[in-house]
Design a protein around this motif. Structure first.
Motif, short mmCIF file in Angstrom:
data_model
loop_
_atom_site.label_atom_id
_atom_site.label_comp_id
_atom_site.label_asym_id
_atom_site.label_seq_id
_atom_site.Cartn_x
_atom_site.Cartn_y
_atom_site.Cartn_z
N LEU A 103 31.83 -13.39 2.49
CA LEU A 103 31.08 -14.60 2.20
C LEU A 103 30.67 -15.32 3.48
O LEU A 103 29.53 -15.78 3.62
CB LEU A 103 31.91 -15.54 1.31
N MET A 104 31.60 -15.43 4.42
CA MET A 104 31.29 -16.13 5.67
C MET A 104 30.29 -15.35 6.50
O MET A 104 29.41 -15.94 7.16
CB MET A 104 32.57 -16.38 6.47
N PHE A 105 30.39 -14.03 6.51
CA PHE A 105 29.41 -13.21 7.23
C PHE A 105 28.01 -13.43 6.65
O PHE A 105 27.04 -13.65 7.39
CB PHE A 105 29.79 -11.73 7.15
N CYS A 106 27.93 -13.37 5.32
CA CYS A 106 26.63 -13.57 4.67
C CYS A 106 26.11 -14.98 4.93
O CYS A 106 24.90 -15.18 5.15
CB CYS A 106 26.75 -13.33 3.16
N ALA A 107 27.00 -15.97 4.90
CA ALA A 107 26.59 -17.36 5.13
C ALA A 107 26.01 -17.52 6.53
O ALA A 107 24.98 -18.19 6.71
CB ALA A 107 27.78 -18.30 4.94
N GLY A 125 21.64 -22.73 0.74
CA GLY A 125 22.29 -21.60 0.07
C GLY A 125 23.46 -21.08 0.88
O GLY A 125 24.53 -20.79 0.34
N ALA A 126 23.29 -20.97 2.19
CA ALA A 126 24.38 -20.51 3.06
C ALA A 126 25.54 -21.50 3.05
O ALA A 126 26.71 -21.12 3.03
CB ALA A 126 23.85 -20.32 4.48
N MET A 127 25.21 -22.79 3.06
CA MET A 127 26.26 -23.81 3.07
C MET A 127 27.07 -23.80 1.77
O MET A 127 28.28 -24.07 1.77
CB MET A 127 25.61 -25.19 3.29
N LEU A 128 26.42 -23.49 0.66
CA LEU A 128 27.10 -23.50 -0.63
C LEU A 128 28.04 -22.32 -0.82
O LEU A 128 29.09 -22.44 -1.46
CB LEU A 128 26.07 -23.53 -1.76
N ILE A 129 27.68 -21.15 -0.26
CA ILE A 129 28.52 -19.98 -0.48
C ILE A 129 29.65 -19.86 0.53
O ILE A 129 30.60 -19.11 0.32
CB ILE A 129 27.69 -18.67 -0.45
N ALA A 130 29.58 -20.64 1.62
CA ALA A 130 30.59 -20.51 2.68
C ALA A 130 31.84 -21.33 2.35
O ALA A 130 31.75 -22.54 2.12
CB ALA A 130 30.01 -20.98 4.01
N PRO A 131 33.02 -20.70 2.33
CA PRO A 131 34.27 -21.45 2.15
C PRO A 131 34.70 -22.08 3.47
O PRO A 131 35.73 -21.72 4.06
CB PRO A 131 35.25 -20.37 1.68
N ASN A 224 42.07 -31.81 -8.26
CA ASN A 224 41.97 -30.42 -8.73
C ASN A 224 40.55 -30.06 -9.17
O ASN A 224 40.36 -29.34 -10.13
CB ASN A 224 42.94 -30.16 -9.88
N ARG A 225 39.57 -30.54 -8.44
CA ARG A 225 38.17 -30.21 -8.71
C ARG A 225 37.57 -29.56 -7.47
O ARG A 225 36.44 -29.83 -7.08
CB ARG A 225 37.39 -31.45 -9.11
N SER A 226 38.34 -28.71 -6.84
CA SER A 226 37.93 -28.13 -5.56
C SER A 226 36.69 -27.26 -5.68
O SER A 226 36.02 -26.99 -4.68
CB SER A 226 39.08 -27.31 -4.96
N VAL A 227 36.37 -26.81 -6.89
CA VAL A 227 35.16 -26.00 -7.05
C VAL A 227 33.92 -26.80 -6.65
O VAL A 227 32.91 -26.23 -6.22
CB VAL A 227 35.03 -25.51 -8.51
N LEU A 228 34.01 -28.14 -6.73
CA LEU A 228 32.87 -28.98 -6.38
C LEU A 228 32.76 -29.23 -4.88
O LEU A 228 31.80 -29.86 -4.43
CB LEU A 228 32.97 -30.33 -7.11
N THR A 229 33.73 -28.76 -4.11
CA THR A 229 33.64 -28.96 -2.65
C THR A 229 32.49 -28.15 -2.05
O THR A 229 32.11 -28.40 -0.90
CB THR A 229 34.95 -28.56 -1.95
N ALA A 230 31.94 -27.20 -2.81
CA ALA A 230 30.75 -26.50 -2.32
C ALA A 230 29.60 -27.48 -2.14
O ALA A 230 28.81 -27.36 -1.21
CB ALA A 230 30.34 -25.40 -3.31
N ALA A 237 27.61 -30.40 8.54
CA ALA A 237 26.80 -29.49 9.37
C ALA A 237 27.62 -28.30 9.85
O ALA A 237 27.26 -27.67 10.85
CB ALA A 237 26.21 -30.25 10.55
N LEU A 238 28.71 -27.99 9.19
CA LEU A 238 29.64 -26.97 9.67
C LEU A 238 28.97 -25.61 9.81
O LEU A 238 29.07 -24.95 10.85
CB LEU A 238 30.84 -26.88 8.73
N VAL A 239 28.27 -25.17 8.77
CA VAL A 239 27.66 -23.84 8.81
C VAL A 239 26.41 -23.79 9.70
O VAL A 239 26.33 -22.95 10.60
CB VAL A 239 27.33 -23.36 7.37
N PRO A 240 25.42 -24.66 9.51
CA PRO A 240 24.22 -24.56 10.36
C PRO A 240 24.49 -24.87 11.82
O PRO A 240 23.89 -24.25 12.71
CB PRO A 240 23.26 -25.59 9.74
N ALA A 241 25.39 -25.82 12.10
CA ALA A 241 25.65 -26.16 13.51
C ALA A 241 26.30 -24.99 14.24
O ALA A 241 25.92 -24.68 15.38
CB ALA A 241 26.55 -27.40 13.58
N MET A 242 27.27 -24.34 13.61
CA MET A 242 27.89 -23.18 14.26
C MET A 242 26.90 -22.03 14.37
O MET A 242 26.90 -21.28 15.36
CB MET A 242 29.14 -22.75 13.50
N THR A 243 26.06 -21.87 13.37
CA THR A 243 25.04 -20.82 13.42
C THR A 243 24.09 -21.03 14.58
O THR A 243 23.77 -20.11 15.34
CB THR A 243 24.25 -20.79 12.09
#
Length: 294
Positions: A103-107, A125-131, A224-230, A237-243
């Protein structure tokens, strides 16, 4: 049993004698409200139940409960998770497994494509799939609950974002092999360079958004609603900034790479600090205990 029967929020108690094979002995089933579960965990910790192989504790959530004497409590109860439930949820969603690595590779690769083509929906889309949020919040949870979760969170944070960097580098190499400059900031539908500038800039607006997102994410985990943390990831900016950090580094653009890495580092620190704040508040006013097994 006598203590449990006196707790507010207990809907029912059932005892099955000698039916458990491992660990051997009786099985006690308790139906209760969420606030009562926190009181129950305090009692279990008082008697050190679950801290040896002579007993085990598990929790589950029912879809509905009909109990006329407790109808008022059930309709007014609030949603709160125990430390053990929070940690179990985070372990499931952010442990470094083959699935989370993929998942992280694809993100990372998807985010690189989105940034290069100036396509916001692709980056989202990348931000949503990345844990990418859960490992950071696990560090805060472990510190506050006095468990070793912070060590696993730190380890998974490093490993998962390294994998994301590999995904971003792979997509960058693909663009370079095609003779396309990945950070050329194509006009797209947002205007030239808008995404690149946003995710490489630290200002008051971006900081406020990160703070609010971090608080929201920690609250979601505690209920206990961690599914919404996506959804929380779209405010960070965790995913795009590191990218962008990786892409600019490969292209020799040290200034952009440094700016993007600073944005990523600010968001990581923000999530960590406010996860600590939220979980500390929960421990002081709601949980009132540390995790059972350290």
């Amino acid at each position: 049993m006598a203590e449990l029967a006196t707790l507010d929020g207990i809907v029912g108690i059932r005892v099955e004698r000698g039916v458990s094979v491992k660990p051997p002995g009786d099985v006690v089933s308790v139906d209760l409200t969420n606030p009562a579960q926190l009181l129950l965990m305090e009692r279990l910790q008082k008697y050190r139940l679950g801290e040896s192989d002579e007993s085990s504790i598990s929790s589950s959530e029912v879809l509905s409960s009909i109990s006329w004497p407790s109808a008022g409590l059930l309709t007014r109860e609030r949603t709160e998770s125990t430390w053990e439930e929070m940690e179990s949820s985070l372990l499931k969603e952010s442990n470094t497994t083959a699935n989370t690595v993929l998942l992280m590779f694809c993100a990372g690769a998807i985010a690189a494509i989105g940034v290069s083509t100036n396509a916001l929906h692709v980056v989202i889309g990348a931000m949503l799939i990345a844990p990418g949020f859960e490992p950071i919040s696990r560090i805060g949870l472990g510190v506050v609950a006095n468990s070793h979760a912070w060590r696993r969170g730190l380890s998974d944070l490093v490993r998962l974002y390294l994998v994301l960097m590999v995904g971003a580098a792979t997509a960058t190499l693909m663009f370079m092999a095609m003779g396309v400059y990945p950070l050329s900031s194509q006009p797209g539908y947002l205007g030239e360079g808008q995404l690149l500038r946003y995710w490489t800039t630290v200002n008051l607006t971006s900081t406020v958004v990160s703070v609010l997102s971090a608080i929201a994410g920690a609250v979601l985990i505690s209920t206990n609603r961690s599914v919404l943390t996506a959804g929380v990831m779209t405010g960070l900016a965790l995913v795009p900034a590191m990218t962008i950090t990786v892409m600019a580094l490969m292209l020799g653009d040290w200034t952009t790479s440094g700016q993007a890495f600073l944005r990523w580092l600010v968001d990581v620190c923000t999530v960590l600090v406010f996860a600590l704040v939220v979980f500390a508040w929960k421990r002081r006013f709601v949980q009132r205990r540390a995790r059972m097994l350290l």
